[in-house]
Design an enzyme around this catalytic site. Structure first.
Site, short mmCIF file in Angstrom:
data_model
loop_
_atom_site.label_atom_id
_atom_site.label_comp_id
_atom_site.label_asym_id
_atom_site.label_seq_id
_atom_site.Cartn_x
_atom_site.Cartn_y
_atom_site.Cartn_z
N SER A 123 -49.74 -8.50 -65.23
CA SER A 123 -49.20 -8.37 -66.59
C SER A 123 -50.27 -8.61 -67.64
O SER A 123 -50.96 -9.62 -67.61
CB SER A 123 -48.12 -9.43 -66.84
OG SER A 123 -47.13 -9.36 -65.89
N HIS A 139 -45.92 -3.38 -68.08
CA HIS A 139 -46.52 -2.94 -66.82
C HIS A 139 -46.54 -1.42 -66.87
O HIS A 139 -45.55 -0.81 -67.20
CB HIS A 139 -45.66 -3.35 -65.62
CG HIS A 139 -45.53 -4.82 -65.46
ND1 HIS A 139 -46.30 -5.55 -64.61
CD2 HIS A 139 -44.70 -5.71 -66.05
CE1 HIS A 139 -45.97 -6.83 -64.68
NE2 HIS A 139 -45.00 -6.94 -65.55
N HIS A 178 -42.60 -5.49 -58.25
CA HIS A 178 -42.18 -6.88 -58.04
C HIS A 178 -40.86 -6.92 -57.28
O HIS A 178 -40.00 -6.05 -57.46
CB HIS A 178 -42.00 -7.57 -59.38
CG HIS A 178 -43.21 -7.59 -60.24
ND1 HIS A 178 -43.52 -6.55 -61.09
CD2 HIS A 178 -44.19 -8.51 -60.38
CE1 HIS A 178 -44.65 -6.83 -61.71
NE2 HIS A 178 -45.08 -8.01 -61.31
N TYR A 193 -38.52 -8.89 -57.96
CA TYR A 193 -37.40 -9.09 -58.89
C TYR A 193 -36.87 -7.77 -59.45
O TYR A 193 -35.78 -7.73 -60.03
CB TYR A 193 -37.77 -10.06 -60.03
CG TYR A 193 -38.91 -9.62 -60.92
CD1 TYR A 193 -38.76 -8.57 -61.81
CD2 TYR A 193 -40.12 -10.28 -60.87
CE1 TYR A 193 -39.81 -8.17 -62.62
CE2 TYR A 193 -41.18 -9.89 -61.69
CZ TYR A 193 -41.02 -8.84 -62.56
OH TYR A 193 -42.05 -8.44 -63.34
N GLU A 194 -37.61 -6.69 -59.26
CA GLU A 194 -37.11 -5.37 -59.67
C GLU A 194 -36.10 -4.85 -58.63
O GLU A 194 -35.47 -3.82 -58.86
CB GLU A 194 -38.26 -4.38 -59.81
CG GLU A 194 -39.22 -4.73 -60.94
CD GLU A 194 -40.46 -3.85 -60.94
OE1 GLU A 194 -40.37 -2.70 -61.39
OE2 GLU A 194 -41.52 -4.32 -60.47
N ALA A 227 -50.74 -12.74 -63.87
CA ALA A 227 -50.52 -13.73 -64.91
C ALA A 227 -49.67 -14.82 -64.26
O ALA A 227 -48.73 -14.52 -63.54
CB ALA A 227 -49.76 -13.10 -66.07
N MET A 238 -44.80 -14.45 -59.88
CA MET A 238 -43.76 -13.64 -59.23
C MET A 238 -44.34 -12.42 -58.50
O MET A 238 -43.68 -11.40 -58.34
CB MET A 238 -42.74 -13.16 -60.27
CG MET A 238 -42.17 -14.26 -61.14
SD MET A 238 -41.12 -13.59 -62.44
CE MET A 238 -40.97 -15.02 -63.53
N SER A 239 -45.59 -12.53 -58.09
CA SER A 239 -46.20 -11.36 -57.44
C SER A 239 -47.18 -11.82 -56.37
O SER A 239 -47.14 -12.96 -55.92
CB SER A 239 -46.94 -10.52 -58.49
OG SER A 239 -48.05 -11.24 -59.00
N ASN A 273 -49.82 -19.55 -69.59
CA ASN A 273 -48.95 -20.55 -70.22
C ASN A 273 -48.79 -21.70 -69.25
O ASN A 273 -49.06 -21.53 -68.06
CB ASN A 273 -47.57 -19.93 -70.51
CG ASN A 273 -46.99 -19.28 -69.27
OD1 ASN A 273 -47.35 -18.15 -68.91
ND2 ASN A 273 -46.16 -20.01 -68.56
N HIS A 323 -42.12 -14.15 -72.12
CA HIS A 323 -43.01 -13.07 -71.65
C HIS A 323 -44.00 -12.69 -72.75
O HIS A 323 -45.13 -12.31 -72.47
CB HIS A 323 -42.16 -11.86 -71.22
CG HIS A 323 -42.95 -10.78 -70.55
ND1 HIS A 323 -43.71 -10.99 -69.42
CD2 HIS A 323 -43.11 -9.47 -70.86
CE1 HIS A 323 -44.29 -9.85 -69.06
NE2 HIS A 323 -43.94 -8.91 -69.92
CL1 6GU Z 1 -44.26 -20.40 -65.66
N1 6GU Z 1 -43.52 -18.81 -63.74
C1 6GU Z 1 -43.53 -17.66 -63.09
N2 6GU Z 1 -42.76 -17.58 -62.01
N3 6GU Z 1 -44.26 -16.60 -63.44
C2 6GU Z 1 -45.04 -16.73 -64.51
C3 6GU Z 1 -45.09 -17.89 -65.25
C4 6GU Z 1 -44.29 -18.95 -64.83
N4 6GU Z 1 -45.96 -17.71 -66.27
C5 6GU Z 1 -46.44 -16.47 -66.15
N5 6GU Z 1 -45.88 -15.86 -65.09
#
Ligand code: 6GU
Length: 275
Positions: A34, A65, A87, A89-90, A117, A215-216, A239, A251
């Site tokens: 991302s 994306h 992903h 989650y998709e 990310a 998540m990847s 973050n 996001h």
């Molecule tokens: Cl805090 N969690 C997840 N699962 N994915 C992220 C994230 C956090 N920050 C960027 N991508």
């Protein structure tokens, strides 16, 4: 939900289609996370192939994306780059998210750079840090290798004791040092998402040994190791994870931080590719 076939014939058809579009034989695969699509600018004379044109390729649906494969050279080395990834989650199974890695292998790739990310779980991290993955925790509850094993693709029980190449990590640290910059290094926890974690989940992940969360990546790395590819992983800590700072996650913040580190990221990837 559309189903996708990821067996050997599908891999071959996808790879053959890509071969019909360019004579370039890629050695290095890159998967952009991302907000890191800027890396696509590094490719000289890119040939772009939209995912939707490639047989058996899924199509990415998430904002921020993009969905195209780029083939060209970086520092004279032939590369294939995924701008936008798939992903779980998709709604895709892990074997679908990792299908392009098998296609890359078929095309001749021997090394894979995966970027993402991620949220910082290690409290010594700061947004904007770049972390080399020393290892991962597959917490998706699934494996892309579930089902009958095709021994033409790899062994039934692949070794994961060096998922992320020590050699490539050393080369990356070296390249960073020469630019007066230092990578962090740590363990990436890969979760399903798409909600970000709760503060309790983040405390749990820290206890489990995670330094970053996302998540990847994990299914792609598992398939890459199954295929015998050498993997280098880089997380952009966009973050801090939930409960560390007194602020909600979004996001937008992920995309903003990824945008801020792009110059640093580009320089490092340029320096790493020759290795
Ligand atoms: Cl805090 N969690 C997840 N699962 N994915 C992220 C994230 C956090 N920050 C960027 N991508």
């Amino acid at each position: 939900m559309t189903t996708f076939t990821t067996h050997a014939a599908s891999i071959q058809e996808a790879a053959d289609y890509i071969r019909s579009k360019t004579e370039l034989q890629p050695e290095i695969g890159l998967i952009l996370g991302s907000g890191l699509g800027i890396l696509a600018n590094l490719i000289e004379n890119p040939v772009s192939i939209p995912y939707e044109d490639i047989p058996h390729f899924p199509v990415s649906t998430v904002e921020g994306h993009e969905g195209e494969l780029l083939l060209g050279t970086i520092q004279g080395r032939p590369v294939i780059m995924m701008k936008g990834r798939f992903h779980m989650y998709e709604g895709y199974g892990p074997e679908v998210t990792a299908f392009p890695v098998r296609v890359m292998k078929n095309l001749g790739v021997t090394g894979l750079l995966v970027t993402n990310a991620a949220g910082g779980v290690n409290t010594s991290f700061t947004p904007g840090d770049l972390m080399l993955l020393s290892d991962h925790l597959n917490l998706t509850g699934k494996s892309p290798l579930i089902g009958p094993n095709d021994s033409a693709l790899g062994v039934r029980f692949p070794d994961m004791s060096e998922a992320y190449s020590r050699r490539l990590r050393a080369a990356a640290h070296d390249a960073a040092g020469k630019q007066g910059f230092a990578f962090k290094e740590g363990v990436y926890a890969g979760l399903l998402g798409p909600s970000y974690e709760t503060p309790a989940e983040i405390r749990m992940l820290r206890t489990l040994g995670a330094d970053a969360v996302g998540m990847s990546t994990v299914s792609e790395t598992i398939v890459a190791r199954h295929a015998g590819l050498e993997v280098l992983g880089i997380s952009c800590i966009t973050n801090m994870a939930a409960g560390i700072l007194d602020q909600p996650l979004s996001h937008d913040e992920v995309m903003e931080t990824a945008d801020l580190v792009k110059e640093k990221f580009l320089g490092l990837v340029l320096a790493i590719i020759p290795n």
